[in-house]
Design an enzyme around this catalytic site. Sequence first.
Site, PDB file in Angstrom:
ATOM      1  N   ARG A  80      -5.812 -88.921  68.440  1.00 60.46           N
ATOM      2  CA  ARG A  80      -6.408 -89.351  69.713  1.00 60.46           C
ATOM      3  C   ARG A  80      -6.604 -88.154  70.639  1.00 60.46           C
ATOM      4  O   ARG A  80      -5.690 -87.365  70.858  1.00 60.46           O
ATOM      5  CB  ARG A  80      -5.490 -90.378  70.384  1.00 60.46           C
ATOM      6  N   ARG A  89     -12.464 -94.086  70.805  1.00 59.69           N
ATOM      7  CA  ARG A  89     -11.039 -93.847  70.558  1.00 59.69           C
ATOM      8  C   ARG A  89     -10.739 -93.928  69.070  1.00 59.69           C
ATOM      9  O   ARG A  89     -11.101 -94.895  68.423  1.00 59.69           O
ATOM     10  CB  ARG A  89     -10.171 -94.912  71.239  1.00 59.69           C
ATOM     11  N   ASP A  92      -6.173 -96.544  70.292  1.00 60.37           N
ATOM     12  CA  ASP A  92      -5.703 -96.830  71.642  1.00 60.37           C
ATOM     13  C   ASP A  92      -4.563 -97.835  71.506  1.00 60.37           C
ATOM     14  O   ASP A  92      -4.739 -98.877  70.871  1.00 60.37           O
ATOM     15  CB  ASP A  92      -6.843 -97.416  72.473  1.00 60.37           C
ATOM     16  N   ASP A  94      -2.072 -99.764  74.017  1.00 58.11           N
ATOM     17  CA  ASP A  94      -1.734-100.054  75.410  1.00 58.11           C
ATOM     18  C   ASP A  94      -0.562-101.014  75.503  1.00 58.11           C
ATOM     19  O   ASP A  94      -0.532-102.033  74.797  1.00 58.11           O
ATOM     20  CB  ASP A  94      -2.920-100.690  76.140  1.00 58.11           C
TER      21      ASP A  94
END
Length: 171
Positions: A80, A89, A92, A94
């Site tokens: 990344r 991306r 990712d 989160d």
Amino acid sequence: MTRVVLSIGSNLGDRLARLQSVIDGLGEAIRAVSPVYETDPWGGVEQAPFLNAVLIAEDPGCDGQGWLRRAQGFEQAAGRVRGERWGPRSLDVDLIACYGETEVISRENNLTLPHPLAHLRAFVMVPWLAVDPDARLTVAEGPQPVAGLLTQLDPADRHSVRLSPLTLERR
């Protein structure tokens, strides 16, 4: 014990393998894995569609900062590069919400929990509801059912999250 809701996504390279790498990395901590959804990019940057999923994991020795370090480690392992905001991306990861005895509320410089934009993202809420139909997310008005938050989004946003025939596996 802390329980975390993670949203994972990729739109570069072998998207499914990158999502699977998070599941493999979390191993026994995984409690639930959503179906895989293909979603239109969010944020106005021209790019390829994403694969997205939501994971629920538990680890008695991991707090919010620990989960953040793990998430960033998975992203680094996938190459990344933090470039353009809302851009393509490789991976990712989160943190959407974290729970100990109660929901973790964090406003630290590097960690805001619950995720401040999760309630605006169909690509988070649709897969989350697939693994936890009773999910709740704290927003400015307080804890709200995720299903209710999803209905507040533009129908085009909701329809941009399409169930994929691809699957992720707990190994």
